[in-house]
Motif scaffolding. Structure first.
Motif, PDB file in Angstrom:
ATOM      1  N   VAL A  59      -4.252   2.596 -10.736  1.00  0.00           N
ATOM      2  CA  VAL A  59      -3.697   3.157  -9.491  1.00  0.00           C
ATOM      3  C   VAL A  59      -4.026   4.643  -9.463  1.00  0.00           C
ATOM      4  N   GLU A  60      -3.841   5.257  -8.313  1.00  0.00           N
ATOM      5  CA  GLU A  60      -4.171   6.685  -8.192  1.00  0.00           C
ATOM      6  C   GLU A  60      -3.214   7.543  -9.005  1.00  0.00           C
ATOM      7  N   ILE A  61      -1.901   7.287  -8.868  1.00  0.00           N
ATOM      8  CA  ILE A  61      -0.893   8.058  -9.597  1.00  0.00           C
ATOM      9  C   ILE A  61       0.212   7.118 -10.063  1.00  0.00           C
ATOM     10  N   GLU A  99       0.836  -1.199   0.000  1.00  0.00           N
ATOM     11  CA  GLU A  99       0.000   0.000   0.000  1.00  0.00           C
ATOM     12  C   GLU A  99       0.872   1.251   0.000  1.00  0.00           C
ATOM     13  N   GLY A 100       0.215   2.398  -0.197  1.00  0.00           N
ATOM     14  CA  GLY A 100       0.935   3.667  -0.138  1.00  0.00           C
ATOM     15  C   GLY A 100       1.721   3.950  -1.406  1.00  0.00           C
ATOM     16  N   MET A 101       3.043   4.048  -1.264  1.00  0.00           N
ATOM     17  CA  MET A 101       3.931   4.351  -2.384  1.00  0.00           C
ATOM     18  C   MET A 101       4.718   3.088  -2.743  1.00  0.00           C
ATOM     19  N   ILE A 102       4.715   2.766  -4.036  1.00  0.00           N
ATOM     20  CA  ILE A 102       5.356   1.533  -4.495  1.00  0.00           C
ATOM     21  C   ILE A 102       6.426   1.828  -5.534  1.00  0.00           C
ATOM     22  N   GLU A 103       7.619   1.345  -5.307  1.00  0.00           N
ATOM     23  CA  GLU A 103       8.657   1.344  -6.340  1.00  0.00           C
ATOM     24  C   GLU A 103       8.566   0.014  -7.082  1.00  0.00           C
ATOM     25  N   GLN A 137      -5.684   3.079  -4.284  1.00  0.00           N
ATOM     26  CA  GLN A 137      -5.180   4.358  -3.771  1.00  0.00           C
ATOM     27  C   GLN A 137      -3.660   4.265  -3.587  1.00  0.00           C
ATOM     28  N   ILE A 138      -2.991   4.027  -4.696  1.00  0.00           N
ATOM     29  CA  ILE A 138      -1.557   3.724  -4.678  1.00  0.00           C
ATOM     30  C   ILE A 138      -0.811   4.697  -5.585  1.00  0.00           C
ATOM     31  N   ILE A 139       0.383   5.077  -5.184  1.00  0.00           N
ATOM     32  CA  ILE A 139       1.285   5.835  -6.049  1.00  0.00           C
ATOM     33  C   ILE A 139       2.413   4.890  -6.466  1.00  0.00           C
ATOM     34  N   THR A 198       2.680  -8.046 -16.652  1.00  0.00           N
ATOM     35  CA  THR A 198       3.102  -7.010 -15.708  1.00  0.00           C
ATOM     36  C   THR A 198       1.914  -6.445 -14.951  1.00  0.00           C
ATOM     37  N   ASP A 199       0.825  -6.160 -15.672  1.00  0.00           N
ATOM     38  CA  ASP A 199      -0.376  -5.612 -15.042  1.00  0.00           C
ATOM     39  C   ASP A 199      -0.943  -6.579 -14.002  1.00  0.00           C
ATOM     40  N   LYS A 200      -1.038  -7.848 -14.343  1.00  0.00           N
ATOM     41  CA  LYS A 200      -1.605  -8.846 -13.441  1.00  0.00           C
ATOM     42  C   LYS A 200      -0.758  -8.988 -12.181  1.00  0.00           C
ATOM     43  N   THR A 201       0.558  -8.996 -12.350  1.00  0.00           N
ATOM     44  CA  THR A 201       1.463  -9.141 -11.208  1.00  0.00           C
ATOM     45  C   THR A 201       1.310  -7.978 -10.244  1.00  0.00           C
ATOM     46  N   LEU A 202       1.230  -6.769 -10.780  1.00  0.00           N
ATOM     47  CA  LEU A 202       1.084  -5.594  -9.927  1.00  0.00           C
ATOM     48  C   LEU A 202      -0.280  -5.580  -9.230  1.00  0.00           C
ATOM     49  N   LYS A 203      -1.345  -5.860  -9.964  1.00  0.00           N
ATOM     50  CA  LYS A 203      -2.689  -5.839  -9.382  1.00  0.00           C
ATOM     51  C   LYS A 203      -2.791  -6.790  -8.194  1.00  0.00           C
ATOM     52  N   ASN A 204      -2.210  -7.979  -8.328  1.00  0.00           N
ATOM     53  CA  ASN A 204      -2.265  -8.976  -7.258  1.00  0.00           C
ATOM     54  C   ASN A 204      -1.493  -8.538  -6.021  1.00  0.00           C
TER      55      ASN A 204
END
Length: 305
Positions: free
Chosen positions: A228-230, A127-131, A210-212, A198-204
């Motif tokens: 994602v939010e941003i 959650e929050g900010m993700i690199e 509400q993620i940056i 890539t999309d599926k991996t991130l979504k899971n």
């Protein structure tokens, strides 16, 4: 748990069984036949008996130890070895440490534990900010590739891994200086370089939308802004590596160094298991001696099949 306390608490097979039962009682036992959670304990059988249908559940049943012929003591010693170091232990080294003759049961046991680590990690989201970025890990080339490469059995290739880090920006109120801190990580082997994977991996991996998300400008990340939010993307360069995607690249570098220094070779189909162990320990880097009991719990709750 250090080696001295382990030797005090786990002196024989019975002490390991009793500890395992204590942890399993806390997690709860579910009848395979009627799904009841009320059981008697049959001491002479080392089994649970369902109060509703009288079917029995062995102490190992439903855990990753099910069907294993290795003793509880061997499992516990292995869990201890895996949980006491930041680096990994190869199955060959564990076999040597335990003084066991056969390699195959040790290899299967260690991989089951790594699978349990991965299943435990899959329960949690970021959650929050993700690199987010990708790393290329050296693996053993498939057998068919050996036939066409002069390098023969020593041939190597690369596998693409998505690394995600839950980071936050902290500001020093006195100096105004900002610094990135990191909480949790995830690492998943990608099947290819396609956008869908890539999309599926991130979504899971995300708790909500509400993620940056911070990435480089890879074409694989074109859809991220849709869910994602941003989404902030920057051109890949030295500054991006050191600042925007700092923790991701530290994790990639440490994982590669860990693997090279511990394992002789890694096949692609088992790469995720090695990543499971690395991330499991990384996310529990402040647990200290508690990681031993956490891994026991993971071995009880994981699906071993």
């Amino acid at each position: 748990m250090n080696i001295f306390s382990f030797g005090v608490h786990f002196t024989d097979e019975r002490s390991c069984r009793l500890h395992f039962k204590e942890q399993r009682d806390r997690e709860g036992v579910v009848c395979k036949r009627c799904e009841s959670t009320d059981h008697y304990w049959l001491q002479n059988k080392w089994s649970y008996q369902c109060k509703s249908c009288n079917s029995r559940v062995s102490l190992r049943s439903g855990t990753i130890m099910e069907s294993s012929k290795l003793s509880f003591m061997v499992w516990y010693k292995t869990i201890f070895l895996l949980s006491t170091t930041k680096k990994g232990f190869s199955s060959k080294e564990i076999q040597r440490q335990l003084g066991l003759k056969r390699y195959e049961p040790v290899w299967a046991m260690v991989h089951k534990l790594r699978k349990a680590m991965g299943q435990r990690e899959d329960r949690y989201t970021l959650e929050g900010m993700i690199e987010m970025d990708e790393g290329y890990f050296t693996i053993e080339a498939p057998q068919e590739a050996h036939k066409t490469q002069k390098a023969g059995r020593g041939s190597k290739t690369k596998s693409n891994v998505m690394i995600m880090a839950e980071s936050t920006i902290l500001e020093d109120l006195d100096t105004g200086k900002t610094e990135r801190q990191c909480r949790y990580f995830k690492a998943k082997v990608l099947e290819d370089h396609q956008v869908d994977g890539t999309d599926k991996t991130l979504k899971n991996a995300l708790a909500d939308d509400q993620i940056i998300v911070f990435t480089d400008k890879s074409t694989s990340y074109v859809n991220i802004a849709d869910y994602v939010e941003i989404h902030i993307s920057e051109k890949s360069n030295e500054q991006t590596t050191k600042e925007t995607l700092k923790w991701v690249h530290i994790a990639i570098s440490n994982a590669k160094r860990n693997f090279v220094g511990t394992y002789h070779k890694i096949k692609r189909k088992y790469l995720q298991l090695y990543l499971n162990e690395f991330v499991y320990k990384l996310n529990r880097r402040y647990f200290g001696e508690r990681i031993f009991d956490r891994l026991i719990i993971a071995s009880i709750t994981a699906n071993g099949h």
